[in-house]
Scaffold this motif. Structure first.
Motif, PDB file in Angstrom:
ATOM      1  N   MET A 286     -19.390  99.736  89.828  1.00  0.00           N
ATOM      2  CA  MET A 286     -20.456  99.584  88.857  1.00  0.00           C
ATOM      3  C   MET A 286     -21.394  98.436  89.232  1.00  0.00           C
ATOM      4  SD  MET A 286     -21.697 100.939  86.341  1.00  0.00           S
ATOM      5  CE  MET A 286     -22.219 101.012  84.695  1.00  0.00           C
ATOM      6  N   ASP A 287     -20.854  97.441  89.900  1.00  0.00           N
ATOM      7  CA  ASP A 287     -21.653  96.288  90.318  1.00  0.00           C
ATOM      8  C   ASP A 287     -22.765  96.723  91.273  1.00  0.00           C
ATOM      9  OD1 ASP A 287     -22.243  93.539  90.397  1.00  0.00           O
ATOM     10  OD2 ASP A 287     -21.187  93.355  92.313  1.00  0.00           O
ATOM     11  N   ILE A 288     -22.466  97.651  92.171  1.00  0.00           N
ATOM     12  CA  ILE A 288     -23.470  98.137  93.123  1.00  0.00           C
ATOM     13  C   ILE A 288     -24.588  98.864  92.380  1.00  0.00           C
ATOM     14  CG2 ILE A 288     -23.875  99.813  94.977  1.00  0.00           C
ATOM     15  CD1 ILE A 288     -21.243  98.983  96.206  1.00  0.00           C
ATOM     16  N   VAL A 289     -24.249  99.635  91.378  1.00  0.00           N
ATOM     17  CA  VAL A 289     -25.255 100.378  90.611  1.00  0.00           C
ATOM     18  C   VAL A 289     -26.204  99.403  89.911  1.00  0.00           C
ATOM     19  CG1 VAL A 289     -25.600 101.940  88.657  1.00  0.00           C
ATOM     20  CG2 VAL A 289     -23.802 102.418  90.326  1.00  0.00           C
TER      21      VAL A 289
ATOM     22  N   VAL B  11     -39.606  97.251 106.857  1.00  0.00           N
ATOM     23  CA  VAL B  11     -38.258  97.561 107.341  1.00  0.00           C
ATOM     24  C   VAL B  11     -37.320  96.378 107.073  1.00  0.00           C
ATOM     25  CG1 VAL B  11     -36.872  98.025 109.403  1.00  0.00           C
ATOM     26  CG2 VAL B  11     -39.017  99.249 109.038  1.00  0.00           C
ATOM     27  N   VAL B  12     -37.806  95.172 107.347  1.00  0.00           N
ATOM     28  CA  VAL B  12     -36.995  93.974 107.103  1.00  0.00           C
ATOM     29  C   VAL B  12     -36.698  93.827 105.611  1.00  0.00           C
ATOM     30  CG1 VAL B  12     -37.007  91.446 107.195  1.00  0.00           C
ATOM     31  CG2 VAL B  12     -37.736  92.772 109.178  1.00  0.00           C
ATOM     32  N   ILE B  13     -37.696  94.056 104.767  1.00  0.00           N
ATOM     33  CA  ILE B  13     -37.469  93.984 103.322  1.00  0.00           C
ATOM     34  C   ILE B  13     -36.422  95.015 102.904  1.00  0.00           C
ATOM     35  CG2 ILE B  13     -38.518  94.461 101.061  1.00  0.00           C
ATOM     36  CD1 ILE B  13     -41.080  93.143 102.146  1.00  0.00           C
ATOM     37  N   GLY B  14     -36.516  96.212 103.467  1.00  0.00           N
ATOM     38  CA  GLY B  14     -35.519  97.249 103.173  1.00  0.00           C
ATOM     39  C   GLY B  14     -34.112  96.806 103.547  1.00  0.00           C
ATOM     40  N   ASP B  15     -33.971  96.170 104.700  1.00  0.00           N
ATOM     41  CA  ASP B  15     -32.662  95.688 105.126  1.00  0.00           C
ATOM     42  C   ASP B  15     -32.167  94.576 104.212  1.00  0.00           C
ATOM     43  OD1 ASP B  15     -30.417  95.647 106.959  1.00  0.00           O
ATOM     44  OD2 ASP B  15     -31.210  93.690 107.612  1.00  0.00           O
ATOM     45  N   LEU B  16     -33.067  93.671 103.824  1.00  0.00           N
ATOM     46  CA  LEU B  16     -32.674  92.582 102.924  1.00  0.00           C
ATOM     47  C   LEU B  16     -32.264  93.119 101.561  1.00  0.00           C
ATOM     48  CD1 LEU B  16     -35.417  89.975 103.841  1.00  0.00           C
ATOM     49  CD2 LEU B  16     -33.005  89.911 104.477  1.00  0.00           C
ATOM     50  N   VAL B  17     -32.984  94.122 101.072  1.00  0.00           N
ATOM     51  CA  VAL B  17     -32.622  94.739  99.799  1.00  0.00           C
ATOM     52  C   VAL B  17     -31.244  95.382  99.915  1.00  0.00           C
ATOM     53  CG1 VAL B  17     -33.176  96.648  98.227  1.00  0.00           C
ATOM     54  CG2 VAL B  17     -34.966  95.060  98.938  1.00  0.00           C
ATOM     55  N   GLN B  18     -31.025  96.079 101.006  1.00  0.00           N
ATOM     56  CA  GLN B  18     -29.719  96.731 101.220  1.00  0.00           C
ATOM     57  C   GLN B  18     -28.600  95.712 101.223  1.00  0.00           C
ATOM     58  OE1 GLN B  18     -28.009  96.429 104.534  1.00  0.00           O
ATOM     59  NE2 GLN B  18     -26.263  97.315 103.513  1.00  0.00           N
ATOM     60  N   GLN B  19     -28.787  94.595 101.898  1.00  0.00           N
ATOM     61  CA  GLN B  19     -27.753  93.565 101.939  1.00  0.00           C
ATOM     62  C   GLN B  19     -27.501  92.986 100.552  1.00  0.00           C
ATOM     63  OE1 GLN B  19     -28.514  90.607 104.976  1.00  0.00           O
ATOM     64  NE2 GLN B  19     -29.154  92.180 106.425  1.00  0.00           N
TER      65      GLN B  19
ATOM     66  N   PHE C 128     -18.489 104.041 102.335  1.00  0.00           N
ATOM     67  CA  PHE C 128     -19.307 105.219 102.069  1.00  0.00           C
ATOM     68  C   PHE C 128     -19.603 105.321 100.572  1.00  0.00           C
ATOM     69  CE2 PHE C 128     -19.845 109.780 101.194  1.00  0.00           C
ATOM     70  CZ  PHE C 128     -20.930 110.028 102.015  1.00  0.00           C
ATOM     71  N   THR C 129     -18.667 104.941  99.749  1.00  0.00           N
ATOM     72  CA  THR C 129     -18.863 104.953  98.296  1.00  0.00           C
ATOM     73  C   THR C 129     -20.002 104.014  97.901  1.00  0.00           C
ATOM     74  OG1 THR C 129     -16.514 105.411  97.993  1.00  0.00           O
ATOM     75  CG2 THR C 129     -17.719 104.616  96.075  1.00  0.00           C
ATOM     76  N   GLY C 130     -20.041 102.823  98.503  1.00  0.00           N
ATOM     77  CA  GLY C 130     -21.123 101.883  98.238  1.00  0.00           C
ATOM     78  C   GLY C 130     -22.467 102.462  98.620  1.00  0.00           C
ATOM     79  N   LEU C 131     -22.500 103.126  99.767  1.00  0.00           N
ATOM     80  CA  LEU C 131     -23.729 103.779 100.223  1.00  0.00           C
ATOM     81  C   LEU C 131     -24.184 104.840  99.227  1.00  0.00           C
ATOM     82  CD1 LEU C 131     -25.790 104.739 102.514  1.00  0.00           C
ATOM     83  CD2 LEU C 131     -23.977 106.339 103.109  1.00  0.00           C
ATOM     84  N   VAL C 132     -23.264 105.698  98.816  1.00  0.00           N
ATOM     85  CA  VAL C 132     -23.600 106.776  97.887  1.00  0.00           C
ATOM     86  C   VAL C 132     -24.090 106.204  96.553  1.00  0.00           C
ATOM     87  CG1 VAL C 132     -22.636 108.690  96.536  1.00  0.00           C
ATOM     88  CG2 VAL C 132     -22.090 108.475  98.964  1.00  0.00           C
ATOM     89  N   LEU C 133     -23.429 105.178  96.063  1.00  0.00           N
ATOM     90  CA  LEU C 133     -23.838 104.574  94.789  1.00  0.00           C
ATOM     91  C   LEU C 133     -25.227 103.946  94.889  1.00  0.00           C
ATOM     92  CD1 LEU C 133     -20.512 102.904  93.603  1.00  0.00           C
ATOM     93  CD2 LEU C 133     -21.698 104.841  92.552  1.00  0.00           C
ATOM     94  N   ALA C 134     -25.486 103.200  95.952  1.00  0.00           N
ATOM     95  CA  ALA C 134     -26.793 102.529  96.099  1.00  0.00           C
ATOM     96  C   ALA C 134     -27.920 103.542  96.265  1.00  0.00           C
ATOM     97  CB  ALA C 134     -26.751 101.573  97.281  1.00  0.00           C
ATOM     98  N   VAL C 135     -27.744 104.487  97.185  1.00  0.00           N
ATOM     99  CA  VAL C 135     -28.786 105.494  97.427  1.00  0.00           C
ATOM    100  C   VAL C 135     -28.938 106.398  96.207  1.00  0.00           C
ATOM    101  CG1 VAL C 135     -29.408 107.485  98.859  1.00  0.00           C
ATOM    102  CG2 VAL C 135     -28.543 105.410  99.930  1.00  0.00           C
ATOM    103  N   GLY C 136     -27.828 106.755  95.587  1.00  0.00           N
ATOM    104  CA  GLY C 136     -27.881 107.599  94.393  1.00  0.00           C
ATOM    105  C   GLY C 136     -28.629 106.923  93.261  1.00  0.00           C
ATOM    106  N   THR C 137     -28.390 105.627  93.069  1.00  0.00           N
ATOM    107  CA  THR C 137     -29.085 104.875  92.018  1.00  0.00           C
ATOM    108  C   THR C 137     -30.579 104.844  92.287  1.00  0.00           C
ATOM    109  OG1 THR C 137     -27.126 103.516  91.608  1.00  0.00           O
ATOM    110  CG2 THR C 137     -29.244 102.656  90.830  1.00  0.00           C
ATOM    111  N   PHE C 138     -30.972 104.549  93.530  1.00  0.00           N
ATOM    112  CA  PHE C 138     -32.398 104.541  93.876  1.00  0.00           C
ATOM    113  C   PHE C 138     -33.011 105.923  93.643  1.00  0.00           C
ATOM    114  CE2 PHE C 138     -32.352 100.344  95.323  1.00  0.00           C
ATOM    115  CZ  PHE C 138     -33.611  99.979  95.781  1.00  0.00           C
ATOM    116  N   THR C 139     -32.304 106.982  94.034  1.00  0.00           N
ATOM    117  CA  THR C 139     -32.823 108.338  93.877  1.00  0.00           C
ATOM    118  C   THR C 139     -32.989 108.697  92.403  1.00  0.00           C
ATOM    119  OG1 THR C 139     -31.786 108.990  95.946  1.00  0.00           O
ATOM    120  CG2 THR C 139     -32.422 110.766  94.448  1.00  0.00           C
TER     121      THR C 139
END
Length: 146
Positions: free
Chosen positions: A1-4, A38-46, A55-66
C-alpha cells in the motif's frame, strides 16, 4: 500500500510540474530537455519504489499511474468545469496581425517563435496573420487573413 500512496503523490507532483512547465516548452523538446525528462522519470521511480525491486512493486507503481491518468482523463471528459483545471485552453497570441504581449509573456513565447510558426505554415509576415493560437499541445496554429 505504501507504493500506491507514493505513486499517487508522484503522479500529482509530475502533473503539477508539467502544468507549470508550460505547453510551449513541452512541444519543442531540445535534447537536453528530453534527457532531463528521462532523469526526472528515474528519480520519480526511485522515490516511488524506494528499494523495492520486485515485480509486485512495479505493477503497483505503474498500475497506480495508469489508473490516475485514466481517472484524470475521465474527470476531464465528464465534468466540463474540471477541464479548466486539468487541461490548458487554446490561447490567442496574435490577433489581426498584432501580437498580444501579455498572452505571449504568460507562455514565455517570443515574437520570433510566432513568426517562425507562421513561416512554417506558409505565411510570410505577422501582418498577414488573422489569428495565431497556441494550442493545448503547445503547437501554434496560424489562421491567415482572408
Amino acid at each position: 500500500m505504501d507504493i500506491v500512496l507514493r505513486a499517487a503523490a508522484a503522479f500529482v507532483l509530475v502533473f503539477l510540474l508539467l502544468r507549470v512547465t508550460g505547453r510551449r516548452e513541452l512541444s519543442t523538446l531540445e535534447p537536453f530537455d528530453l534527457i532531463l525528462l528521462v532523469v526526472i522519470g528515474d528519480l520519480v521511480q526511485q522515490g516511488v519504489t524506494q528499494s523495492d525491486m520486485s515485480f509486485t512493486g512495479l505493477v503497483l507503481a505503474v498500475g497506480t499511474f495508469t489508473v490516475l491518468a485514466v481517472a484524470t482523463s475521465w474527470v476531464s471528459y465528464r465534468f466540463k468545469a474540471m477541464r479548466k483545471v486539468l487541461e490548458a485552453a487554446p490561447l490567442v497570441v496574435v490577433e489581426h496581425g498584432k501580437p498580444i504581449e501579455h498572452n505571449m509573456r504568460a507562455e514565455r513565447l517570443t515574437l520570433e517563435e510566432v513568426a517562425e510558426a507562421a513561416r512554417l505554415q506558409q505565411v510570410a509576415s505577422l501582418e498577414d496573420v488573422e489569428w495565431a493560437i497556441i494550442e493545448p499541445s503547445g503547437q501554434i496554429s496560424i489562421i491567415p487573413r482572408g
